[in-house]
Write a protein that holds these residues in place. Structure first.
Motif, mmCIF file in Angstrom:
data_model
loop_
_atom_site.group_PDB
_atom_site.id
_atom_site.type_symbol
_atom_site.label_atom_id
_atom_site.label_comp_id
_atom_site.label_asym_id
_atom_site.label_seq_id
_atom_site.Cartn_x
_atom_site.Cartn_y
_atom_site.Cartn_z
ATOM 1 N N PHE A 56 1.350 -0.703 0.142
ATOM 2 C CA PHE A 56 -0.228 0.005 0.164
ATOM 3 C C PHE A 56 1.151 0.574 0.399
ATOM 4 O O PHE A 56 2.078 1.119 0.569
ATOM 5 N N ARG A 57 0.719 2.070 -1.051
ATOM 6 C CA ARG A 57 1.102 3.504 -1.603
ATOM 7 C C ARG A 57 0.107 5.111 -1.379
ATOM 8 O O ARG A 57 -0.734 4.510 -1.026
ATOM 9 N N GLY A 58 0.663 6.028 -1.001
ATOM 10 C CA GLY A 58 0.052 6.986 -1.851
ATOM 11 C C GLY A 58 0.104 7.937 0.198
ATOM 12 O O GLY A 58 -1.436 8.571 -0.410
ATOM 13 N N ILE A 59 0.242 6.620 0.908
ATOM 14 C CA ILE A 59 -0.177 7.285 2.573
ATOM 15 C C ILE A 59 0.551 9.133 2.231
ATOM 16 O O ILE A 59 1.564 8.902 2.493
ATOM 17 N N PRO A 60 0.318 10.335 2.789
ATOM 18 C CA PRO A 60 0.604 11.936 2.435
ATOM 19 C C PRO A 60 1.863 11.634 3.814
ATOM 20 O O PRO A 60 1.757 10.993 4.976
ATOM 21 N N LYS A 61 2.995 12.292 2.895
ATOM 22 C CA LYS A 61 4.404 12.855 4.116
ATOM 23 C C LYS A 61 4.173 14.038 4.489
ATOM 24 O O LYS A 61 3.663 14.397 3.555
ATOM 25 N N GLY A 62 4.621 13.948 5.998
ATOM 26 C CA GLY A 62 5.335 15.519 5.911
ATOM 27 C C GLY A 62 6.134 15.423 6.899
ATOM 28 O O GLY A 62 6.755 14.340 7.234
ATOM 29 N N VAL A 63 6.722 16.236 7.253
ATOM 30 C CA VAL A 63 7.234 16.554 7.799
ATOM 31 C C VAL A 63 6.951 16.396 9.660
ATOM 32 O O VAL A 63 7.986 15.943 10.531
ATOM 33 N N ILE A 64 5.066 16.346 9.944
ATOM 34 C CA ILE A 64 4.682 15.475 11.107
ATOM 35 C C ILE A 64 3.852 15.060 10.831
ATOM 36 O O ILE A 64 3.649 14.915 9.492
ATOM 37 N N HIS A 65 3.111 14.472 11.564
ATOM 38 C CA HIS A 65 1.983 13.833 11.370
ATOM 39 C C HIS A 65 1.617 12.423 10.078
ATOM 40 O O HIS A 65 0.895 13.133 9.347
ATOM 41 N N ASN A 66 2.929 11.690 10.478
ATOM 42 C CA ASN A 66 2.976 10.310 9.422
ATOM 43 C C ASN A 66 2.323 9.378 10.240
ATOM 44 O O ASN A 66 2.157 8.271 9.445
ATOM 45 N N GLY A 67 1.608 9.726 11.670
ATOM 46 C CA GLY A 67 0.862 8.607 11.884
ATOM 47 C C GLY A 67 1.575 6.908 12.080
ATOM 48 O O GLY A 67 2.924 7.522 12.377
ATOM 49 N N GLY A 68 1.869 5.986 11.552
ATOM 50 C CA GLY A 68 2.967 4.640 11.559
ATOM 51 C C GLY A 68 2.493 3.563 12.330
ATOM 52 O O GLY A 68 3.002 3.072 11.924
ATOM 53 N N ARG A 69 1.373 3.411 12.781
ATOM 54 C CA ARG A 69 1.294 2.668 13.632
ATOM 55 C C ARG A 69 0.354 1.167 12.345
ATOM 56 O O ARG A 69 -0.640 2.138 12.427
ATOM 57 N N ILE A 70 0.910 0.254 12.709
ATOM 58 C CA ILE A 70 0.127 -1.067 11.618
ATOM 59 C C ILE A 70 0.068 -2.190 13.069
ATOM 60 O O ILE A 70 0.713 -2.678 13.710
ATOM 61 N N ALA A 71 -1.572 -3.271 12.414
ATOM 62 C CA ALA A 71 -1.221 -4.489 13.487
ATOM 63 C C ALA A 71 -2.473 -5.274 13.262
ATOM 64 O O ALA A 71 -3.561 -4.330 12.637
ATOM 65 N N PHE A 72 -2.300 -6.200 13.123
ATOM 66 C CA PHE A 72 -2.983 -6.928 12.472
ATOM 67 C C PHE A 72 -3.949 -7.443 13.727
ATOM 68 O O PHE A 72 -3.678 -7.529 14.427
ATOM 69 N N GLY A 73 -5.583 -7.045 13.062
ATOM 70 C CA GLY A 73 -6.931 -6.886 14.190
ATOM 71 C C GLY A 73 -7.258 -8.388 14.409
ATOM 72 O O GLY A 73 -6.612 -9.669 13.584
ATOM 73 N N PRO A 74 -8.036 -9.302 15.350
ATOM 74 C CA PRO A 74 -8.726 -10.286 15.632
ATOM 75 C C PRO A 74 -9.149 -11.053 13.895
ATOM 76 O O PRO A 74 -9.394 -12.551 14.307
ATOM 77 N N ASP A 75 -9.772 -10.366 12.606
ATOM 78 C CA ASP A 75 -10.485 -10.684 11.849
ATOM 79 C C ASP A 75 -9.033 -11.335 11.004
ATOM 80 O O ASP A 75 -9.687 -11.579 9.457
ATOM 81 N N LYS A 76 -8.006 -10.760 11.276
ATOM 82 C CA LYS A 76 -6.497 -11.164 10.138
ATOM 83 C C LYS A 76 -6.600 -10.058 9.719
ATOM 84 O O LYS A 76 -5.765 -10.870 7.963
ATOM 85 N N MET A 77 -7.246 -9.638 9.449
ATOM 86 C CA MET A 77 -6.964 -7.470 8.361
ATOM 87 C C MET A 77 -5.784 -7.170 9.519
ATOM 88 O O MET A 77 -6.243 -6.935 10.261
ATOM 89 N N LEU A 78 -4.981 -5.554 8.301
ATOM 90 C CA LEU A 78 -4.679 -4.960 8.385
ATOM 91 C C LEU A 78 -5.097 -3.777 8.781
ATOM 92 O O LEU A 78 -5.540 -3.571 7.745
ATOM 93 N N TYR A 79 -4.628 -3.094 9.627
ATOM 94 C CA TYR A 79 -5.898 -1.766 10.358
ATOM 95 C C TYR A 79 -4.115 -1.234 10.478
ATOM 96 O O TYR A 79 -2.750 -1.245 10.990
ATOM 97 N N VAL A 80 -4.555 0.372 9.670
ATOM 98 C CA VAL A 80 -3.002 1.457 9.489
ATOM 99 C C VAL A 80 -3.256 2.564 10.056
ATOM 100 O O VAL A 80 -4.583 3.386 9.415
ATOM 101 N N GLY A 81 -2.540 3.617 10.978
ATOM 102 C CA GLY A 81 -3.098 4.391 11.491
ATOM 103 C C GLY A 81 -2.291 5.248 10.450
ATOM 104 O O GLY A 81 -1.142 5.644 10.727
#
Length: 382
Positions: A166-191
């Motif tokens: 997955f690409r195209g998440i906006p980048k900046g000097v600040i506010h890049n998010g970055g947490r990823i985790a697989f949920g109980p449903d085995k899907m990937l959640y991205v903050g």
């Protein structure tokens, strides 16, 4: 991209430099932490709340001498994978001895400001595929990749070539998010964060300022609230904490700007208000946080669920917050632990039962490193 970076730089110089993710100065006469919102009756019924007061005991220091640690993923044998934001490397930490072994450097990482190599997660099928997922800032965007981890290869050469899912998440000097985790449903959640361009949070066409839900291959996950979209929830400023309770309900931490940081219970398709709302709002279109803090008390990054509570790591706040839950609401006032004892706290991850892994973040350019920083702690909570 120039406009995004310019907006991010402007916001940074306007006072968003004391946390990691944009928490800036004090809140004037704003009160301290408080719970917000009203639980739905179905959330209260049949669920016992944990005690209003809890405790934290630091059992040991697992490892020291880490460089800008950000993400942490426990391996099946108990060892820990830790990403370095600025070095762009992943190291394996022996849970028993603290010995560090470098897996390798992730190609394409472009660290700057709050960006770099951020969250890491193991594939839900790690036992068979040995895939490690990572979120990082490249020269052009934020993206999610997966890499084969081959333990049989020499140290420093154990990571396969990154496969960008997955690409195209906006980048900046600040506010890049970055947490990823697989949920109980085995899907990937991205903050993700809005990179300083606040309008992106309300734009459902942009992945910035969102929680995304993806298949392990990076496609919009089945059952997402918006057709053919990876967006799971929107109206976020900068999400760096994701955790599920024992009933598979998702919670997320979020950086505020000048007034309120948030802990949210995430409902698919809901709008969490930024930039129109920071903290609790009277607008019926916005989902209110279950707890909020002044920015100097929190600047929250990672969260974990254990012993009936969400545990939230504070960067600027330099403390570990406990939020006891009943359903998807706070059942008592948040309680702070370890205040100022270990400096900035970045990531908190369940270690089984009543234990958590907790990382410091004092080498990230905003802390005051002491001998041994940065470190991983093992703590017992209740």
């Amino acid at each position: 991209m120039t406009a995004v970076l310019a907006a991010a730089t402007l916001l940074l110089t306007a006072g968003c430099s004391s946390g990691d993710g944009g928490s800036s100065g004090g809140a004037g006469n704003a009160p301290t932490s408080r719970t917000t919102g009203q639980p739905e009756p179905s959330q209260r019924a049949g669920e016992d709340a944990p005690p209003a007061k809890g405790s934290v005991q630091v059992l040991r220091t697992v490892a020291t001498g880490l460089s800008t640690p950000w993400g942490l993923a426990p391996l099946p044998d108990g060892d820990l994978l830790v990403s370095s934001r600025d070095d762009g490397t992943i190291v394996r930490v022996d849970d028993r001895t603290g010995r560090k072994t470098e897996l390798g450097e992730v190609p394409g990482v472009s660290p700057a400001g709050e960006g770099g190599l951020l969250g890491v997660a193991l594939s839900p099928d790690y036992a068979s595929d040995h895939m490690v997922y990572a979120y990082f800032t490249s020269a052009s965007d934020n993206r999610v990749v997966r890499m084969l981890y081959d333990e049989k290869k020499p140290s420093g050469e154990q990571l396969g070539a990154p496969d960008t899912i997955f690409r195209g998440i906006p980048k900046g000097v600040i506010h890049n998010g970055g947490r990823i985790a697989f949920g109980p449903d085995k899907m990937l959640y991205v903050g993700t964060g809005e990179s300083g361009d606040t309008g992106l949070s309300q734009d459902r066409r942009s992945p910035g300022g969102k929680i995304l839900r993806l298949t392990p291959e990076g496609e919009p996950a089945p059952g997402n609230p918006f057709p053919d979209s990876p967006v799971y929830s929107y109206g976020h400023r900068n999400v760096q904490g994701l955790a599920w309770d024992t009933r598979q309900r998702l919670f997320a931490s979020e950086f505020g700007q000048n007034t309120w940081d948030e802990l949210n219970a995430i409902k698919p398709g809901d709008n969490y208000g930024w930039p129109q709302a920071e903290g609790r709002s009277d607008e019926s279109d916005f989902h209110n946080p279950i707890a909020q803090w002044t920015t100097e008390e929190a600047s929250p990054s990672g969260i974990a669920y254990a012993e009936g509570s969400v545990w939230m790591a504070g960067l600027r706040g330099q403390r570990l917050w406990r939020v006891p839950l009943k359903g998807t609401e706070a059942s008592a006032e948040p309680q702070a632990f370890l205040e100022g004892e270990y400096g900035r706290l970045r990531t908190v991850v369940p270690a089984g039962g009543d234990r958590l892994w907790l990382t410091t973040s004092n080498t990230d350019g905003r802390g005051n490193p002491e001998d041994g920083d940065d470190r991983i702690l093992e703590v017992r909570v209740k």
